[in-house]
Design an enzyme around this catalytic site. Structure first.
Site, PDB file in Angstrom:
ATOM      1  N   SER A 138      -5.760  62.244  12.024  1.00 32.91           N
ATOM      2  CA  SER A 138      -4.499  61.505  11.835  1.00 32.91           C
ATOM      3  C   SER A 138      -4.738  60.443  10.771  1.00 32.91           C
ATOM      4  O   SER A 138      -5.889  60.048  10.533  1.00 32.91           O
ATOM      5  CB  SER A 138      -4.115  60.815  13.146  1.00 32.91           C
ATOM      6  N   TYR A 151      -5.796  55.630  20.617  1.00 36.60           N
ATOM      7  CA  TYR A 151      -5.527  56.763  19.714  1.00 36.60           C
ATOM      8  C   TYR A 151      -6.257  56.565  18.386  1.00 36.60           C
ATOM      9  O   TYR A 151      -6.923  57.484  17.881  1.00 36.60           O
ATOM     10  CB  TYR A 151      -4.011  56.870  19.501  1.00 36.60           C
TER      11      TYR A 151
HETATM   12  P1  NAD Z   1       2.198  68.412  20.342  1.00 35.67           P
HETATM   13  O1  NAD Z   1       2.321  67.561  21.537  1.00 35.67           O
HETATM   14  O2  NAD Z   1       3.235  69.442  20.061  1.00 35.67           O
HETATM   15  O3  NAD Z   1       0.777  69.150  20.301  1.00 35.67           O
HETATM   16  C1  NAD Z   1      -0.338  68.763  21.052  1.00 35.67           C
HETATM   17  C2  NAD Z   1      -0.853  70.014  21.740  1.00 35.67           C
HETATM   18  O4  NAD Z   1      -2.075  69.695  22.411  1.00 35.67           O
HETATM   19  C3  NAD Z   1       0.138  70.509  22.799  1.00 35.67           C
HETATM   20  O5  NAD Z   1       0.293  71.915  22.680  1.00 35.67           O
HETATM   21  C4  NAD Z   1      -0.546  70.155  24.107  1.00 35.67           C
HETATM   22  O6  NAD Z   1      -0.205  71.012  25.162  1.00 35.67           O
HETATM   23  C5  NAD Z   1      -2.020  70.306  23.687  1.00 35.67           C
HETATM   24  N1  NAD Z   1      -2.912  69.629  24.623  1.00 35.67           N
HETATM   25  C6  NAD Z   1      -2.865  68.349  25.050  1.00 35.67           C
HETATM   26  N2  NAD Z   1      -3.818  68.130  25.967  1.00 35.67           N
HETATM   27  C7  NAD Z   1      -4.502  69.290  26.090  1.00 35.67           C
HETATM   28  C8  NAD Z   1      -5.601  69.704  26.887  1.00 35.67           C
HETATM   29  N3  NAD Z   1      -6.192  68.886  27.766  1.00 35.67           N
HETATM   30  N4  NAD Z   1      -6.056  70.983  26.757  1.00 35.67           N
HETATM   31  C9  NAD Z   1      -5.459  71.835  25.892  1.00 35.67           C
HETATM   32  N5  NAD Z   1      -4.406  71.510  25.127  1.00 35.67           N
HETATM   33  C10 NAD Z   1      -3.932  70.253  25.240  1.00 35.67           C
HETATM   34  O7  NAD Z   1       2.104  67.403  19.104  1.00 35.67           O
HETATM   35  P2  NAD Z   1       1.564  67.624  17.614  1.00 35.67           P
HETATM   36  O8  NAD Z   1       2.158  66.547  16.820  1.00 35.67           O
HETATM   37  O9  NAD Z   1       1.736  69.037  17.163  1.00 35.67           O
HETATM   38  O10 NAD Z   1       0.003  67.292  17.775  1.00 35.67           O
HETATM   39  C11 NAD Z   1      -1.041  68.136  17.317  1.00 35.67           C
HETATM   40  C12 NAD Z   1      -2.180  67.296  16.790  1.00 35.67           C
HETATM   41  O11 NAD Z   1      -1.738  66.579  15.626  1.00 35.67           O
HETATM   42  C13 NAD Z   1      -2.710  66.227  17.758  1.00 35.67           C
HETATM   43  O12 NAD Z   1      -4.118  66.202  17.707  1.00 35.67           O
HETATM   44  C14 NAD Z   1      -2.133  64.948  17.198  1.00 35.67           C
HETATM   45  O13 NAD Z   1      -2.904  63.817  17.530  1.00 35.67           O
HETATM   46  C15 NAD Z   1      -2.145  65.238  15.717  1.00 35.67           C
HETATM   47  N6  NAD Z   1      -1.254  64.402  14.920  1.00 35.67           N
HETATM   48  C16 NAD Z   1       0.094  64.433  15.116  1.00 35.67           C
HETATM   49  C17 NAD Z   1       0.911  63.602  14.358  1.00 35.67           C
HETATM   50  C18 NAD Z   1       2.399  63.585  14.525  1.00 35.67           C
HETATM   51  O14 NAD Z   1       3.026  62.679  13.965  1.00 35.67           O
HETATM   52  N7  NAD Z   1       3.021  64.524  15.189  1.00 35.67           N
HETATM   53  C19 NAD Z   1       0.339  62.753  13.403  1.00 35.67           C
HETATM   54  C20 NAD Z   1      -1.035  62.740  13.238  1.00 35.67           C
HETATM   55  C21 NAD Z   1      -1.828  63.568  13.997  1.00 35.67           C
END
Ligand code: NAD
Length: 253
Positions: A138, A151
């Site tokens: 991130s 985070y």
């Molecule tokens: P999201 O919530 O759709 O995706 C997160 C996924 O991780 C979900 O499918 C969830 O079920 C899975 N997950 C959580 N805990 C888990 C566990 N214990 N075992 C297996 N799976 C698990 O949100 P997203 O935005 O697609 O996030 C994906 C990644 O991107 C994350 O690592 C997040 O930190 C990172 N990210 C997101 C953003 C944003 O703005 N959306 C920004 C920077 C980084």
């Protein structure tokens, strides 16, 4: 369409939603067989049904036996060439109100989960003639952020792990990189908006403005933009790129 990645096999953790699902779709377009791992098998299966060559595998990245069983299943018919460590959670609270339980939970998923999944494949991948690991960190892994200390700490750990693993495996054909998104339109951001609205009484529009003001370009990023960078990092011509943390953050540095 034949591509350079035709027939490769990729695991994407948290592959049933958001950025993970977009990565699976993009890799599948490049001929990759994908294994979507996550906790909710029904949701994963639904996602897998919409992606050619995708298989849903239940996996909780915080659980040793769940991870080892899931990766065993994924490697049943052939080696894993690509790992996208995407599963992650976020949370917001004032630092002095953050409980140790909340702190540990975020590290358990975002850091230890990533370590566990990487350990499940690193040995075999480091002996392979083709291997790619992409960690979804991130912009919070590059700079600080108020009210999201667990985070931020977890994503800084991911960036550090990425650098160290790239050095440790530099002798092999495996590259290890991170992608560092700014705010991307997914469930995580929907939750952040709801949290701001609840804790500050602001409207949805004001909450979105609050989040997007972190981006010089002033807009939310789309999942496909992240998936494109991940796909490039998985491609043959990125073989000399390793240990990098590439920001996709609307110009935030
Ligand atoms: P999201 O919530 O759709 O995706 C997160 C996924 O991780 C979900 O499918 C969830 O079920 C899975 N997950 C959580 N805990 C888990 C566990 N214990 N075992 C297996 N799976 C698990 O949100 P997203 O935005 O697609 O996030 C994906 C990644 O991107 C994350 O690592 C997040 O930190 C990172 N990210 C997101 C953003 C944003 O703005 N959306 C920004 C920077 C980084």
């Amino acid at each position: 369409m034949m591509t350079d990645l035709q027939g490769r096999r990729a695991v994407i953790t948290g592959g049933g939603t958001g950025i993970g699902m977009a990565c699976a779709k993009r890799l599948s377009e490049m001929g990759v067989e994908t294994f979507l791992m996550g906790r909710n098998l029904e949701r994963l299966q639904e996602a897998a049904n919409s992606i050619e060559g995708a298989t849903a595998i239940q996996c909780d990245v915080t659980d040793d036996s769940s991870v080892s069983q899931a990766f065993e299943q994924a490697a049943q018919d052939g080696p894993i060439d690509i790992l996208v460590n995407n599963a992650g959670i976020a949370g917001a609270s004032a630092f002095h109100k953050t409980s140790m339980e909340d702190w540990r939970h975020i590290q358990a998923v975002n850091v230890e989960g990533l370590v566990r999944c990487t350990q499940a494949v690193a040995r075999d991948m480091s002996k392979s003639d083709y291997a790619r690991i992409v960690n979804i960190a991130s912009i919070a892994g590059i700079r600080g952020g108020a009210y999201i200390t667990p985070y931020v700490a977890s994503k800084h750990a991911v960036v550090g792990l990425t650098k160290s693993l790239s050095l440790e495996y530099a002798y092999s054909n495996m590259t290890v990189n991170a992608v560092c998104p700014g705010y991307v339109q997914t469930a995580i951001v929907d939750n952040a908006i709801a949290n701001i609205m609840e804790k500050t009484g602001r409207s949805r529009e004001d909450a979105i403005v609050e989040l997007t003001k972190n981006s010089p370009q002033g807009k939310m990023i789309q999942v496909e933009e992240i998936a494109e960078v991940v796909a490039w990092l998985c491609s043959p011509l990125s073989r000399s790129v390793s240990g990098q943390s590439i920001t996709v953050s609307g110009g935030a540095i």
